[in-house]
Each structure stands twice: as structure tokens, then as C-alpha cells.
Design an enzyme around this catalytic site. Structure first.
Site, mmCIF file in Angstrom:
data_model
loop_
_atom_site.group_PDB
_atom_site.id
_atom_site.type_symbol
_atom_site.label_atom_id
_atom_site.label_comp_id
_atom_site.label_asym_id
_atom_site.label_seq_id
_atom_site.Cartn_x
_atom_site.Cartn_y
_atom_site.Cartn_z
ATOM 1 N N ASP A 76 -5.041 2.868 -2.816
ATOM 2 C CA ASP A 76 -3.723 3.503 -2.719
ATOM 3 C C ASP A 76 -3.607 4.633 -3.743
ATOM 4 O O ASP A 76 -3.049 5.698 -3.449
ATOM 5 C CB ASP A 76 -2.618 2.477 -2.973
ATOM 6 C CG ASP A 76 -2.716 1.284 -2.048
ATOM 7 O OD1 ASP A 76 -3.192 1.446 -0.910
ATOM 8 O OD2 ASP A 76 -2.315 0.178 -2.464
ATOM 9 N N TYR A 131 -0.736 -15.346 1.330
ATOM 10 C CA TYR A 131 0.365 -14.516 1.804
ATOM 11 C C TYR A 131 1.448 -15.376 2.452
ATOM 12 O O TYR A 131 1.153 -16.312 3.197
ATOM 13 C CB TYR A 131 -0.131 -13.512 2.853
ATOM 14 C CG TYR A 131 -0.976 -12.398 2.293
ATOM 15 C CD1 TYR A 131 -0.391 -11.288 1.697
ATOM 16 C CD2 TYR A 131 -2.369 -12.450 2.374
ATOM 17 C CE1 TYR A 131 -1.168 -10.255 1.199
ATOM 18 C CE2 TYR A 131 -3.157 -11.422 1.870
ATOM 19 C CZ TYR A 131 -2.542 -10.331 1.276
ATOM 20 O OH TYR A 131 -3.319 -9.320 0.775
ATOM 21 N N ALA A 164 0.816 -1.211 0.000
ATOM 22 C CA ALA A 164 0.000 0.000 0.000
ATOM 23 C C ALA A 164 0.851 1.262 0.000
ATOM 24 O O ALA A 164 0.624 2.183 -0.786
ATOM 25 C CB ALA A 164 -0.934 -0.014 1.211
ATOM 26 N N ASN A 223 3.034 1.662 -3.116
ATOM 27 C CA ASN A 223 2.164 2.053 -4.219
ATOM 28 C C ASN A 223 1.924 3.554 -4.221
ATOM 29 O O ASN A 223 1.955 4.212 -5.273
ATOM 30 C CB ASN A 223 0.812 1.337 -4.115
ATOM 31 C CG ASN A 223 0.871 -0.119 -4.529
ATOM 32 O OD1 ASN A 223 1.856 -0.586 -5.083
ATOM 33 N ND2 ASN A 223 -0.196 -0.844 -4.241
ATOM 34 N N ARG A 258 4.122 -13.863 4.471
ATOM 35 C CA ARG A 258 4.752 -12.672 5.034
ATOM 36 C C ARG A 258 5.046 -12.825 6.530
ATOM 37 O O ARG A 258 5.695 -11.948 7.115
ATOM 38 C CB ARG A 258 3.867 -11.450 4.801
ATOM 39 C CG ARG A 258 2.630 -11.418 5.671
ATOM 40 C CD ARG A 258 1.559 -10.445 5.218
ATOM 41 N NE ARG A 258 1.990 -9.098 4.988
ATOM 42 C CZ ARG A 258 1.162 -8.143 4.527
ATOM 43 N NH1 ARG A 258 -0.111 -8.425 4.289
ATOM 44 N NH2 ARG A 258 1.601 -6.924 4.330
ATOM 45 N N ALA A 269 -6.752 0.506 -6.133
ATOM 46 C CA ALA A 269 -7.488 1.753 -6.311
ATOM 47 C C ALA A 269 -7.425 2.641 -5.069
ATOM 48 O O ALA A 269 -7.333 3.867 -5.176
ATOM 49 C CB ALA A 269 -8.936 1.456 -6.680
ATOM 50 N N ALA A 320 -16.897 10.215 -2.325
ATOM 51 C CA ALA A 320 -16.178 10.447 -1.067
ATOM 52 C C ALA A 320 -16.716 11.682 -0.383
ATOM 53 O O ALA A 320 -17.150 12.640 -1.036
ATOM 54 C CB ALA A 320 -14.681 10.598 -1.320
ATOM 55 N N GLY A 351 -17.159 4.179 -1.848
ATOM 56 C CA GLY A 351 -17.310 3.319 -3.000
ATOM 57 C C GLY A 351 -17.867 4.052 -4.199
ATOM 58 O O GLY A 351 -17.436 5.162 -4.539
#
Length: 376
Positions: free
Chosen positions: A297, A119, A48, A51, A121, A295, A244, A240
Site C-alpha cells: 500500500d 478475520y 489497503a 492506508n 469481516r 509495504a 519493479a 519483490g
């Protein structure tokens, strides 16, 4: 501890934004299907905060990414790829013991039950970040320090780092915090998602989705979210397809900042809310989505870019929508944003023209005029 005393952010003119967090190597499927059935994967990057740094650099800002990766080939790939976007990676640290995180995902949209992510991680180099091994002099060297709730969920040390970075300091940069609630990261951890509310209240600028606020905190509606986050100067509630809602006002907080304070919103969507807030509602764009990844980020990067430029609140949100649309119309998490003058022309459209826009693959091309991306 390597953190500076308050008042030492002296290099704020050299970097626009510093982004801290984990970046991982992403394996993207060669075709749709279950992970068990996909025969091969292409390699990309995902994270994130990195990006956001890449998008800001591509938009012409001086951006830096600070993180921790393994002393391995995947770490090399991450650092080289992120640097290739024009991001300063000089403060990235290499861990000689822990590996770089990786993950695999299906091609299916994240909003469907068929979507899978695997993941790898746990125990990653990034999970070992702490107040003792992250270079604070680099973190505080920009006008904005961008953080996210993902980092707080990685380990107790990472949470301690986020708590320290959001603590009140007289001369800290503007602290931007994207809640980025990831439920799977909090299961069985050392804390729960309630700490995201604590961290968000200590930031200057907060990005949060209505859906994640309800899931993480049980808070429903933009107004209730603002009521739960009274301290930040700016709260951006992502709704969404509805767009916003931004609450902006000069509120007492850790630090006042011209970069995050309220300005004339420049739009008919604004009103004065409780506590002197300016409440700005900006509709989302209609987008022909190729892949719904990255999107959020990109939206944050577009909003931060416009904030750095001192644009009105309405235009900050519109630039967020446009940057998100650039990513939504390509397969991966990252893409080149529209040229600044192109984005500025679209962001300046009147409300009726903005409502007619529909963006699809290729819309960011420099030779596309605003009327060429409108629907009839």
C-alpha cells in the site's frame, strides 16, 4: 443508482486522490506467539485503500477515503483515526445493522508458516457497498480514484460496484487499481480471482505483483503480465527484492490522462518495448525490515504521489520504494513518510548511489541527509 452520468467529474481540482475500500480495526499482539497464546492485543487500523489515503495525506496531498462502517465504536475509531492523518472522511457511510470488520494477527512475518490472521469481516458494513449506496459524486471528485481487488472479493454487490466504477466513462478520473489478490477471500465466493484480470484491464494504472499474477492468473513474468493487460496506460509490476518494472505508453483505453501517461523516464534503466511501451526497471532498496506489513500500500501511495506531481517514471518508482521502506522499518501498517525534500534528494541519486542505500529504523528523520543512510 447513485452513479453520475459521464462527464460530471467537475470537482477534480478539490481533491488529489479518492480511495474506496474496506478498513478494519486491527488487533496487534503484545508479543510473538500463536494467537492462542497471546495474552493481549493493541488496537490499530488496517485497510489497503485507507492506508493509501493516509500515506498520501501524510505526504501533503488532498486525499479522501470512501467506505462503509458500522454504527459502532469500532466504526468511530476507524473514521476518527483515518481523519487524524488528514484524510477527508466526510463521504464515509454508517450502516445501522452491519458491524465494522475486525481482524487479529500474530507478530510473525507474513511470509512464514507461523503467521496467523483471523478475520471477522463476513457480513461487515463494507461488504454491503454497492452502486446504489456509495456516493459517486464523492468518488469522482478527485484527479485519481484508487481501487483494489480486495473490494471486489467482499460480495457480489461490491464486485458490481467495482465493475461499474471501472466501466468506460468520458470524464472519469484516472482509475488506479491495485490487484491485491487475497486467495482466502475468493474461496467459496460468488466469483473467482479471474475477475481481477477483467477489472485491471479496465483501469488506467495497475499495480500487480509477479507472485500474485502467477497465483491468480497463472501468468509468469513481467512481459507476460503486460501482454495480458494491454489496455492500461501504466502497468507497474512489483518484483519483490528485484524491484519493479513499469510499462508505460499512450494506449487507447477508457480515458487518456496526463496523470498516468508515459513521460521521459529519466533513468538508464529504460528501454522501448513492444507496442511502443517505455519499459522502466528500477531496483529495490536494501531495507532492515521491522515488519513486512503495509509495504504494498505504501509503494502504491509513493508512486501515486509522484504521479500527481508529474515526476518521471523512474522517480515515481523510487518514491514508491522509499514510501514502502518507511513502513517496513516500523511495526505497523502506517507511519509518517519522509519529508518531501528528503525523499526527493534520495530519489534523485545516481544509479550507483541508489544501489548503495540501506535504510533502517529512523531513516525518515528530517535531519538525515542521504549520505547518512548509505552503507560504506
Amino acid at each position: 443508482m447513485s452513479g453520475p452520468a459521464a462527464g460530471t467529474a467537475s470537482a477534480a481540482t478539490t481533491t488529489d486522490a479518492v480511495c474506496l475500500g474496506e478498513s478494519m480495526v486491527t488487533f496487534l499482539p503484545s508479543r510473538p506467539g500463536r494467537l492462542a497464546d497471546v495474552p493481549s492485543f493493541g488496537r490499530g487500523i488496517g485497510g489497503a485503500e485507507s492506508n493509501v489515503a493516509c500515506a498520501l495525506a501524510a505526504a501533503g496531498h488532498r486525499a479522501a477515503w470512501v467506505g462503509r462502517v458500522g454504527a459502532d465504536g469500532f466504526g468511530d475509531h476507524l473514521v476518527e483515526t483515518i481523519a487524524g492523518y488528514g484524510v477527508d472522511t466526510s463521504a464515509v457511510r454508517r450502516d445501522p445493522v452491519r458491524p465494522t470488520g475486525i481482524y487479529f494477527r500474530t507478530a510473525t512475518d507474513r511470509g512464514t508458516d507461523a503467521h496467523e490472521v483471523a478475520y471477522y469481516r463476513a457480513g461487515s458494513a463494507a461488504s454491503a457497498m454497492s452502486p446504489d449506496n456509495v456516493p459517486y459524486e464523492d468518488l469522482f471528485a478527485g484527479r485519481i480514484l484508487h481501487l483494489s481487488g480486495i473490494t471486489a472479493a467482499l460480495s457480489a454487490d461490491c464486485l458490481a460496484l467495482l465493475r461499474d466504477l471501472t466501466a468506460p466513462r468520458a470524464d472519469r478520473p484516472l482509475v488506479s487499481f491495485d490487484v491485491n489478490h487475497r486467495p482466502h477471500l475468493w474461496r467459496g465466493g460468488t466469483a473467482d480471482a479471474s475477475v481481477l484480470l477483467e477489472l485491471a484491464r479496465r483501469a488506467d494504472l495497475v499495480f500487480v505483483g509477479e507472485d500474485e499474477a502467477e497465483e491468480a492468473w497463472g501468468i509468469v513474468g513481467a512481459g507476460a503480465i503486460r501482454a495480458a493487460l494491454p489496455e492500461p496506460s501504466v502497468v507497474v509490476v512489483k518484483r519483490g527484492s528485484a524491484g519493479a518494472t513499469v510499462f508505460s505508453g499512450h494506449r487507447p483505453g477508457p480515458r487518456a490522462s496526463n496523470a498516468g501517461g508515459a513521460e521521459n523516464s529519466g533513468g538508464a534503466e529504460s528501454a522501448v518495448g513492444e507496442g511502443g511501451d517505455t519499459v522502466t526497471v528500477v531496483p529495490a532498496l536494501r531495507v532492515d525490515v521491522v515488519a513486512a506489513v503495509g509495504a504494498g500500500d505504501a509503494f502504491a501511495a509513493g508512486f501515486l504521489s509522484a504521479t500527481l506531481r508529474g515526476l518521471p517514471v523512474r522517480d515515481r518508482v523510487r518514491h514508491g520504494h522509499l514510501m514502502a521502506a518507511a513502513v517496513l522499518t516500523v511495526p505497523g501498517d502506517l507511519t509518517d513518510p519522509p519529508a518531501r525534500d528528503h525523499a526527493d534528494r534520495l530519489a534523485a541519486l545516481d544509479d550507483e548511489a541508489w544501489g548503495r542505500l540501506r535504510l533502517g529504523p529512523g531513516w525518515t528523520a528530517a535531519d538525515r541527509a542521504p549520505e547518512e543512510v548509505r552503507t560504506p
